[in-house]
Structure formats: C-alpha cells, structure tokens
Design a protein around this motif. Structure first.
Motif, PDB file in Angstrom:
ATOM      1  N   HIS A  23       0.864  -1.182   0.010  1.00  5.39           N
ATOM      2  CA  HIS A  23       0.018  -0.179  -0.011  1.00  5.39           C
ATOM      3  C   HIS A  23       0.918   1.240   0.081  1.00  5.39           C
ATOM      4  CE1 HIS A  23      -2.806   3.116   1.330  1.00  5.39           C
ATOM      5  NE2 HIS A  23      -3.718   2.436   0.944  1.00  5.39           N
ATOM      6  N   PHE A  24       0.543   2.301  -0.843  1.00  3.62           N
ATOM      7  CA  PHE A  24       1.468   3.489  -0.907  1.00  3.62           C
ATOM      8  C   PHE A  24       0.479   4.651  -0.548  1.00  3.62           C
ATOM      9  CE2 PHE A  24       2.963   0.317  -3.988  1.00  3.62           C
ATOM     10  CZ  PHE A  24       4.457   0.703  -3.765  1.00  3.62           C
ATOM     11  N   ARG A  25       1.137   5.478   0.238  1.00  2.00           N
ATOM     12  CA  ARG A  25       0.384   6.845   0.518  1.00  2.00           C
ATOM     13  C   ARG A  25       1.133   8.151   0.770  1.00  2.00           C
ATOM     14  NH1 ARG A  25      -2.268   9.181   5.829  1.00  2.00           N
ATOM     15  NH2 ARG A  25      -4.086  10.236   4.955  1.00  2.00           N
ATOM     16  N   ALA A  52       3.417   2.240 -14.611  1.00  2.00           N
ATOM     17  CA  ALA A  52       2.921   3.245 -13.522  1.00  2.00           C
ATOM     18  C   ALA A  52       1.518   2.990 -13.105  1.00  2.00           C
ATOM     19  CB  ALA A  52       2.921   4.542 -14.205  1.00  2.00           C
ATOM     20  N   VAL A  53       1.229   3.001 -11.998  1.00  5.62           N
ATOM     21  CA  VAL A  53      -0.255   2.845 -11.497  1.00  5.62           C
ATOM     22  C   VAL A  53      -0.806   3.886 -10.840  1.00  5.62           C
ATOM     23  CG1 VAL A  53      -1.704   1.483  -9.908  1.00  5.62           C
ATOM     24  CG2 VAL A  53       0.185   0.488 -11.034  1.00  5.62           C
ATOM     25  N   ALA A  54      -1.943   4.547 -10.972  1.00 11.07           N
ATOM     26  CA  ALA A  54      -2.625   5.964 -10.424  1.00 11.07           C
ATOM     27  C   ALA A  54      -2.844   5.593  -8.965  1.00 11.07           C
ATOM     28  CB  ALA A  54      -3.705   6.291 -11.363  1.00 11.07           C
ATOM     29  N   LEU A  55      -2.641   6.581  -8.257  1.00 12.19           N
ATOM     30  CA  LEU A  55      -3.200   6.550  -6.954  1.00 12.19           C
ATOM     31  C   LEU A  55      -4.296   7.479  -6.712  1.00 12.19           C
ATOM     32  CD1 LEU A  55       0.184   6.934  -5.022  1.00 12.19           C
ATOM     33  CD2 LEU A  55      -0.772   4.952  -5.546  1.00 12.19           C
ATOM     34  N   ASP A  56      -5.168   6.974  -5.744  1.00  6.33           N
ATOM     35  CA  ASP A  56      -6.583   7.693  -5.578  1.00  6.33           C
ATOM     36  C   ASP A  56      -6.385   9.005  -4.609  1.00  6.33           C
ATOM     37  OD1 ASP A  56      -7.879   5.881  -7.270  1.00  6.33           O
ATOM     38  OD2 ASP A  56      -8.067   4.582  -5.297  1.00  6.33           O
ATOM     39  N   GLY A  61      -4.942  16.605   0.342  1.00  5.12           N
ATOM     40  CA  GLY A  61      -3.765  16.614  -0.128  1.00  5.12           C
ATOM     41  C   GLY A  61      -3.077  15.171  -0.125  1.00  5.12           C
ATOM     42  N   TYR A  62      -3.698  14.006   0.381  1.00  2.00           N
ATOM     43  CA  TYR A  62      -3.208  12.738   0.442  1.00  2.00           C
ATOM     44  C   TYR A  62      -3.609  11.835  -1.128  1.00  2.00           C
ATOM     45  CZ  TYR A  62      -1.567  13.430   4.882  1.00  2.00           C
ATOM     46  OH  TYR A  62      -0.681  13.967   6.102  1.00  2.00           O
ATOM     47  N   PHE A  63      -2.828  11.055  -1.428  1.00  2.00           N
ATOM     48  CA  PHE A  63      -2.925  10.062  -2.557  1.00  2.00           C
ATOM     49  C   PHE A  63      -2.900   8.515  -1.879  1.00  2.00           C
ATOM     50  CE2 PHE A  63      -2.598  14.079  -4.451  1.00  2.00           C
ATOM     51  CZ  PHE A  63      -3.358  14.095  -5.293  1.00  2.00           C
ATOM     52  N   ARG A  64      -3.392   7.643  -2.313  1.00  2.00           N
ATOM     53  CA  ARG A  64      -3.138   6.352  -1.814  1.00  2.00           C
ATOM     54  C   ARG A  64      -3.450   5.262  -2.917  1.00  2.00           C
ATOM     55  NH1 ARG A  64      -8.101   3.790  -0.810  1.00  2.00           N
ATOM     56  NH2 ARG A  64      -9.825   5.070  -0.353  1.00  2.00           N
TER      57      ARG A  64
END
Length: 146
Positions: A23-25, A52-56, A61-64
């Motif tokens: 999991h990326f944040r 590449a994979v898009a984060l939500d 301001g956070y993307f995960r």
C-alpha cells in the motif's frame, strides 16, 4: 488500483501488506494526479520503460493506492501530474542515494542483530542536526568537511 486487504499502520510511505502486496500513501497537496512508478533493476535511469499505477486522491492532499504485485525489494518513485518522478519522501531505503528510486522494505523480514546493544550514555555527547544543502554554498559533504 486494487484495495489493500489489510489496514495500514503507518501514515505515509510504502507499507507491505499481509498478502504480499504494498500500500502506498503520499502527501502532495498541490497536485491533482499522483502515480507510483515501478522499476526493474535493469530499468533504473532509463526513462519510459517503467510501469505506472495511478493513486486515488483521498482529500487533504493525500493520495493512496494498493499494488498487489509490488512486494519487498520493488523499486519505485512517485510521478506528479504526469511530469517528473521523485523518490518517496517517507522512503525506508534509497539504494542509489537521495535522488534515485525508493525501495519497498518489509521491516518484519529484516534480520535485526542489535538486541544486546544498550545505547550510549548521554553525558558528554553532542547532537547537531545539519541540512547539508544549506550549510555551505556548495551544499556538499566535502565542502562541509573543509
């Protein structure tokens, strides 16, 4: 991006999950689109060959996002608004230095060897934190040593 199968414990960065994915944040408050870009060992430094994979966007301001195939050892960067990619500001390991790709690390797999170390006495110690980029006009360790 698929959802993680277990909860995060850390506020930001790459966190390996129980099923082996990661999991990326990241906090990027001035950006509208953030992607995590994955590199193979042979792709480092060669632009355009990574996946590449898009984060939500989750607000504030956070993307995960979750990547089921990104496990320990995976090299990655964050690409902001389709432009340049950057290392993870919460990276646990930068094998090629501060400007290279970050590497996913699973601290539960690390073979710790310092169980018997009890630290040092505080008396007589000097602690000084320095940002090397602003300490000298050159912004290098060599210049600071001089």
């Amino acid at each position: 991006m698929a959802e993680a199968t277990s909860a995060r414990r850390l506020p930001v960065g790459a966190e390996v999950q129980r099923d082996g994915g990661t999991h990326f944040r990241v906090w990027a408050p001035r950006r509208t689109r953030v992607e995590v870009v994955f590199y193979g060992e042979e792709e480092i430094g060669r632009r355009g060959e990574a996946t590449a994979v898009a984060l939500d966007a989750e607000g504030d301001g956070y993307f995960r996002g979750y990547a089921p195939d990104a496990g320990p050892g995976t090299l990655y960067r964050y690409r902001l608004d389709g432009g340049e990619s950057f290392p993870d500001p919460a990276s646990r390991y930068q094998p090629e230095g501060p400007h290279g790709p970050s590497r996913v690390v699973d601290p539960a797999r690390f073979g710790w060897t310092d169980d018997s170390w009890r630290g040092i006495r505080l008396a007589g110690q000097v602690i000084y934190e320095m940002h090397i980029g602003t300490f000298t006009p050159e912004g290098t360790w060599e210049a600071a040593a001089r």
